[in-house]
Design an enzyme around this catalytic site. Sequence first.
Site, PDB file in Angstrom:
ATOM      1  N   LEU A   1       0.759  -1.209  -0.129  1.00 38.62           N
ATOM      2  CA  LEU A   1       0.016  -0.035  -0.145  1.00 38.62           C
ATOM      3  C   LEU A   1       0.830   1.215   0.075  1.00 38.62           C
ATOM      4  O   LEU A   1       0.625   2.172  -0.425  1.00 38.62           O
ATOM      5  CB  LEU A   1      -0.907   0.165   1.280  1.00 38.62           C
ATOM      6  CG  LEU A   1      -1.989  -1.128   1.386  1.00 38.62           C
ATOM      7  CD1 LEU A   1      -2.651  -1.032   2.675  1.00 38.62           C
ATOM      8  CD2 LEU A   1      -2.861  -0.915   0.042  1.00 38.62           C
TER       9      LEU A   1
ATOM     10  N   GLY B   1       5.068   2.970   1.277  1.00 36.84           N
ATOM     11  CA  GLY B   1       6.621   2.925   2.026  1.00 36.84           C
ATOM     12  C   GLY B   1       6.491   3.839   2.972  1.00 36.84           C
ATOM     13  O   GLY B   1       7.145   4.856   2.344  1.00 36.84           O
ATOM     14  N   GLY B   2       6.407   4.043   4.103  1.00 39.35           N
ATOM     15  CA  GLY B   2       6.245   5.126   5.029  1.00 39.35           C
ATOM     16  C   GLY B   2       7.773   5.153   5.445  1.00 39.35           C
ATOM     17  O   GLY B   2       8.585   4.352   5.143  1.00 39.35           O
ATOM     18  N   GLY B   3       8.128   6.304   6.207  1.00 40.97           N
ATOM     19  CA  GLY B   3       9.484   6.450   6.926  1.00 40.97           C
ATOM     20  C   GLY B   3       9.867   5.376   7.769  1.00 40.97           C
ATOM     21  O   GLY B   3      10.964   5.112   7.935  1.00 40.97           O
TER      22      GLY B   3
ATOM     23  N   GLY C   1       8.851   2.042   7.461  1.00 37.02           N
ATOM     24  CA  GLY C   1       8.705   0.636   7.010  1.00 37.02           C
ATOM     25  C   GLY C   1       7.657   0.611   6.140  1.00 37.02           C
ATOM     26  O   GLY C   1       6.708   1.536   5.651  1.00 37.02           O
TER      27      GLY C   1
ATOM     28  N   VAL D   1       3.995  -0.736   4.184  1.00 34.07           N
ATOM     29  CA  VAL D   1       2.825  -1.378   4.485  1.00 34.07           C
ATOM     30  C   VAL D   1       2.008  -1.940   3.253  1.00 34.07           C
ATOM     31  O   VAL D   1       2.215  -1.938   2.327  1.00 34.07           O
ATOM     32  CB  VAL D   1       1.737   0.053   4.695  1.00 34.07           C
ATOM     33  CG1 VAL D   1       0.537  -0.441   5.100  1.00 34.07           C
ATOM     34  CG2 VAL D   1       2.506   1.122   5.661  1.00 34.07           C
TER      35      VAL D   1
ATOM     36  N   LYS E   1       2.057  -3.008   8.671  1.00 32.37           N
ATOM     37  CA  LYS E   1       3.233  -2.115   8.683  1.00 32.37           C
ATOM     38  C   LYS E   1       4.261  -2.902   9.021  1.00 32.37           C
ATOM     39  O   LYS E   1       4.223  -3.542  10.278  1.00 32.37           O
ATOM     40  CB  LYS E   1       3.217  -1.091   9.526  1.00 32.37           C
ATOM     41  CG  LYS E   1       4.029  -0.077   9.097  1.00 32.37           C
ATOM     42  CD  LYS E   1       3.884   1.376   9.695  1.00 32.37           C
ATOM     43  CE  LYS E   1       5.100   2.233   9.050  1.00 32.37           C
ATOM     44  NZ  LYS E   1       4.319   3.284   8.187  1.00 32.37           N
TER      45      LYS E   1
ATOM     46  N   ASP F   1       6.242  13.198  12.437  1.00 34.17           N
ATOM     47  CA  ASP F   1       6.411  13.127  11.107  1.00 34.17           C
ATOM     48  C   ASP F   1       5.026  13.472  10.330  1.00 34.17           C
ATOM     49  O   ASP F   1       4.502  12.575   9.508  1.00 34.17           O
ATOM     50  CB  ASP F   1       6.566  11.817  10.636  1.00 34.17           C
ATOM     51  CG  ASP F   1       7.292  11.534   9.113  1.00 34.17           C
ATOM     52  OD1 ASP F   1       7.434  12.458   8.614  1.00 34.17           O
ATOM     53  OD2 ASP F   1       7.382  10.244   8.854  1.00 34.17           O
TER      54      ASP F   1
END
Length: 784
Positions: free
Chosen positions: A496, A498-500, A502, A504, A518, A614
């Site tokens: 879904l 790629g956040g800071g 890791g 998802v 996540k 963030d």
Amino acid sequence: MKNPRFSLSILVLFFSLYTHLSLAALSTVSADQTLTGDQTIVSEGEVFELGFFKPGNSSNYYIGIWYKKVTTKTIVWVANRDNPVSNKNTATFTISGGNLVLLDGSSNQVWSTNMTSPRSGSAVEAVLLDSGNFVLRYRPNDDTSEPLWQSFDHPTDTFLPGGKIKLNNKTKKPQYLTSWKNIEDPATGLFSLELDPKGSTAFLISRNKTEQYWTSGPWNGHIFSLVPEMRLNYIFNFSFVSNENESYFTYSLYNSSIISRLSIDVSGQIKQITWLENAQEWNLFWSQPRQQCEVYAFCGAFGSCTEFLMPSCNCLRGFEPKSQSDWNLGDYSGGCQRRTKLQCENSNASSRDKDRFLAIPNAVLPKVAQSVGFGNAEECESICLSSCSCTAYALDSHGCSIWVGKLLNVEQLSSDDSSGETLYLKLAASEFHDDKSSKGTIIGVVVGVVVGVWVLLAILWRRKRMAVAGKAAEGSLVAFGYRDLQDATRNFSEKLGGGGFGSVFKGTLDDSSAVAVKKLESINQGQKQFQTEVKTIGAIQHVNLVRLHGFCSEGTKKLLVYEYMPNGSLDFHLFQNKNFMVLDWKTRYQIALGTARGLAYLHEKCGECIIHCDVKPENILLDADFCPKVADFGLAKLVGRDFSRVLATVRGTKNYLSPEWISGVPITATADVYSYGMMLFELLSGRRNSDEPSDSEDDQFTFFPTRAASIVAQGGNVLSLLDPCLEQNADTEEVTRMTTVASWCVQDNETHRPTMSHVVHILDGILDVNLPPIPRFPQLFVGN
Ligand SMILES: *[C@@H]1O[C@H](CO)[C@@H](O)[C@H](O)[C@H]1NC(C)=O
Ligand SMILES: *[C@@H]1O[C@H](CO)[C@@H](O)[C@H](O)[C@H]1NC(C)=O
Ligand SMILES: *[C@@H]1O[C@H](CO)[C@@H](O)[C@H](O)[C@H]1NC(C)=O
Ligand SMILES: *[C@@H]1O[C@H](CO)[C@@H](O)[C@H](O)[C@H]1NC(C)=O
Ligand SMILES: *[C@@H]1O[C@H](CO)[C@@H](O)[C@H](O)[C@H]1NC(C)=O
Ligand SMILES: *[C@@H]1O[C@H](CO)[C@@H](O)[C@H](O)[C@H]1NC(C)=O
Ligand SMILES: *[C@@H]1O[C@H](CO)[C@@H](O)[C@H](O)[C@H]1NC(C)=O
Ligand SMILES: *[C@@H]1O[C@H](CO)[C@@H](O)[C@H](O)[C@H]1NC(C)=O
């Protein structure tokens, strides 16, 4: 250069003495000249204090320097680290023969500055400076003469601002920063930091001054090549000086009212630690080497190091700590000893009790092996059995590797880390409990595997117990197994985002409810700490916050399971999806308001203030009705108190970072307010603030937030600021309100920014605000 340390013109001299050659002048003041018992010396600005101290539960006393204002007594220098005294009331610290000396109760000299030829006939005095430097010098002092002796030339484990770590250019002798022996013994420990004696501009850390296990890489004038996060270290101003006599590093603080220091810890890591005045606690800013198990032989002989459990050290099976009391104090260097002698060492053992091998799977093998270059398992065993000093072997495609004597640097990886190998450890037969068969070596291997399986079972049992505990304690928070989540996400196939922290993935649970899973990266915490943080996050529930369903924590695998948000994240709708569907003004306003409510709840309503750290469109998720929910809260804390890691995680989005992030002052909730304000500008414009056309770079008004702030400040046409896709279909008053709030949120001075609940009230129309000043936006934050 005039050193500020010496520019204190009126020094409060707490004690000063003359050398014994001028006794006549001295006799009247001598009574006040010794330091004993609870007497202390305080620096002029009351920054540091010197006196006797007793670390922890130790019964020994030392002369040390600590921060006067820091409530947690923190020792930065120790005089007699290797020679304690047992009674502070009979010991005396004084000047004798031009040297500072410490005498015990029987007037034996315990410690001395040991200058061989102190100039006789002159008056000398000792003074503690506000830098933490304890200086012995002539009196009267003209502020410019070099000290006769100074504690900064003899650091213990702490490198204070203004201090130096030197290398003598003539003798090539380095000066060491050396760890304490353990948490309550300041004696010279095993780990030390020094400047590369070969003359490169790198720092080295070694064990016992011989085994180097870390280097900073050379200094390029701004950073050390292997410590790139220094770029983000806006607390320390490092500089390198080199001349014919010496080379050294020194550093100053950009903001001298911050208390920060660099120390080499008993863990063998160097740490930058900053005092947080509000929280009244020390905060780890960064540490190197990052992994505990990178510290050479940290767990000693036959110890096994793990990154994912606390404590980091355990003994290999069949071994026990040589000194349990040292281990309890965080000193693992003594390592472990055999519980049962090997047959070959024990003349009484019957020849039936042949030594065997225990398989230790998922291990990082000790480095120094003797390679045999051939052999299968049976041959490896018989080679190892034939030599009493052989302690272990491993087998790979090249044949056997054999270890003789002490095993150092064995690391135990988690059961699902496939990079490990299997180590076969030689143990006495009686360490194996199924003694029914005596059929030699093959059985040994089988037993080894059985024990290996036992280890796995223990881990599984631990997991299960954890899951049960998780379920029992948290009510709705579910502890998932990694396998369950692998199945739920079809092996992490549908990403879904790629956040800071890791990536998802979408998943479907057994009850067919959709979830977002996540996979956390760079979480390096113990299970217990991780669970504590997760519980905290799980307990936070608000309509504008993404709900945590559960978690998984298996070794280094750490995952969080959230409710699934069908409309994805705000950035997608604002910046990418415009050709298909434009978010109308009403929706944008509701998103601004809902997000503000979510953040206000985090900041003010849920017990301990949670700073998101963030805030950006990627972290605002939209449910089926486009109701916004803030995602990823609590993760900055989860990543740890290691701010460099948080910075590294969020630095890709520096357009949302407030100036405090870079100035190094402690981050408060107003940093989120700033990021939120930057996001409001993007809701208005439908573009990234950073995406301005670059053709007119000299025009300060190309930066959208600046342009918006100046238009609202001058009562201009705010509708001209709007996303062209909206075709000016918006409520002018709401647009004005949102622009005004956004401008207040991004004020450089954090005290000028509103709180999130003020923002909610303003957007709700309950609270009115004045026109904001136009913020400066330091150039650092925009563009490159
Ligand atoms: C000191 O000893 C007490 C009692 O044995 C113990 O609870 C405490 O943790 C010890 N403190 C330190 C710093 O070791
Ligand atoms: C000072 O010299 C004495 C005798 O030479 C020595 O035992 C002692 O370790 C020295 N002390 C320091 C602090 O160097
Ligand atoms: C440190 O090195 C010295 C010799 O240089 C040696 O005698 C000592 O055993 C070593 N200590 C440890 C813990 O390795
Ligand atoms: C950093 O330190 C250097 C060398 O001491 C000094 O010249 C410089 O002005 C300092 N920079 C700041 C911003 O304080
Ligand atoms: C050490 O001194 C020599 C000569 O005095 C000089 O050439 C050299 O550059 C110095 N080294 C450093 C690291 O400054
Ligand atoms: C190096 O040491 C000599 C002798 O002590 C001294 O005269 C000279 O000034 C020193 N040089 C520097 C750059 O400090
Ligand atoms: C320095 O730090 C203090 C305390 O955190 C803060 O109040 C002050 O504003 C800072 N000064 C600068 C110039 O950033
Ligand atoms: C061997 O046995 C004798 C007598 O039982 C005992 O005194 C001795 O300590 C034993 N030796 C070892 C190495 O266990």
